[in-house]
Design a protein around this motif. Structure first.
Motif, mmCIF file in Angstrom:
data_model
loop_
_atom_site.group_PDB
_atom_site.id
_atom_site.type_symbol
_atom_site.label_atom_id
_atom_site.label_comp_id
_atom_site.label_asym_id
_atom_site.label_seq_id
_atom_site.Cartn_x
_atom_site.Cartn_y
_atom_site.Cartn_z
ATOM 1 N N LEU A 18 0.859 -1.176 0.000
ATOM 2 C CA LEU A 18 0.000 0.000 0.000
ATOM 3 C C LEU A 18 0.899 1.230 0.000
ATOM 4 C CD1 LEU A 18 -2.823 1.298 0.263
ATOM 5 C CD2 LEU A 18 -2.513 1.153 2.751
ATOM 6 N N LEU A 19 0.702 2.093 -0.984
ATOM 7 C CA LEU A 19 1.545 3.284 -1.113
ATOM 8 C C LEU A 19 0.965 4.452 -0.314
ATOM 9 C CD1 LEU A 19 2.329 2.977 -4.925
ATOM 10 C CD2 LEU A 19 3.868 2.510 -3.004
ATOM 11 N N PRO A 20 1.802 5.420 0.046
ATOM 12 C CA PRO A 20 1.331 6.532 0.876
ATOM 13 C C PRO A 20 0.567 7.608 0.110
ATOM 14 C CG PRO A 20 3.680 6.752 0.501
ATOM 15 C CD PRO A 20 3.250 5.445 -0.124
ATOM 16 N N TRP A 21 0.158 7.332 -1.096
ATOM 17 C CA TRP A 21 -0.648 8.287 -1.864
ATOM 18 C C TRP A 21 -1.810 7.531 -2.493
ATOM 19 C CZ3 TRP A 21 4.525 7.309 -3.243
ATOM 20 C CH2 TRP A 21 4.710 6.460 -4.337
ATOM 21 N N ASP A 90 -2.668 10.066 7.375
ATOM 22 C CA ASP A 90 -1.373 9.631 6.837
ATOM 23 C C ASP A 90 -0.716 8.596 7.745
ATOM 24 O OD1 ASP A 90 -1.647 11.361 4.685
ATOM 25 O OD2 ASP A 90 -0.329 12.901 5.533
ATOM 26 N N ALA A 91 -0.723 8.847 9.054
ATOM 27 C CA ALA A 91 -0.080 7.935 9.997
ATOM 28 C C ALA A 91 -0.759 6.568 10.003
ATOM 29 C CB ALA A 91 -0.076 8.538 11.395
ATOM 30 N N LEU A 92 -2.087 6.552 9.940
ATOM 31 C CA LEU A 92 -2.809 5.284 9.897
ATOM 32 C C LEU A 92 -2.525 4.527 8.603
ATOM 33 C CD1 LEU A 92 -6.216 6.340 11.472
ATOM 34 C CD2 LEU A 92 -4.430 4.925 12.504
ATOM 35 N N ARG A 93 -2.388 5.252 7.508
ATOM 36 C CA ARG A 93 -2.070 4.615 6.224
ATOM 37 C C ARG A 93 -0.671 4.005 6.257
ATOM 38 N NH1 ARG A 93 -4.580 5.194 1.562
ATOM 39 N NH2 ARG A 93 -3.529 4.560 -0.319
ATOM 40 N N VAL A 94 0.287 4.729 6.838
ATOM 41 C CA VAL A 94 1.648 4.200 6.979
ATOM 42 C C VAL A 94 1.627 2.952 7.866
ATOM 43 C CG1 VAL A 94 3.943 4.669 7.926
ATOM 44 C CG2 VAL A 94 2.803 6.404 6.543
#
Length: 112
Positions: A18-21, A90-94
């Protein structure tokens, strides 16, 4: 697993990353690679920037809401809430991306 083995396992080979964008439509973007290419390095760099920006924003929010701090206007509080929401997203996605790349305990035991 030792720290280095966990890092190597999380760097690739465990399925799409999963990418950060997101796509222009807001859909998640994934990368299938060994974790060592240009896009993987770019994604790592963006994740680092996102987490650093979140940390700086959190420090600002703590200072702005500390006892005795100058009160912000309603617009400033709204801006702060929006930025904190973005940083948390963003933090949850990372965390999700990195968590998906950590091998299961059963998998790790089988590989050993």
């Amino acid at each position: 697993m030792r720290r280095r083995e966990l890092y190597d396992a999380a760097s690739g080979g465990g399925g799409p990353r999963l990418l950060p964008w997101t796509s222009p439509e807001g859909k998640p973007c994934y990368l299938s690679s060994d974790g060592r290419g240009y896009l993987s390095t770019l994604a790592d760099s963006i994740e680092t920037v996102q987490l650093s920006m979140g940390q700086e924003l959190l420090e600002y929010a703590r200072a702005a809401t500390a006892p005795g701090a100058k009160a912000l206007s309603a617009n400033e509080y709204r801006w702060l809430a929006r930025r904190l929401t973005e940083a948390l997203t963003d933090a949850l996605r990372v965390a999700e991306s990195r968590g998906q790349r950590i091998p299961d305990q059963e998998e790790a035991a089988e590989d050993a």
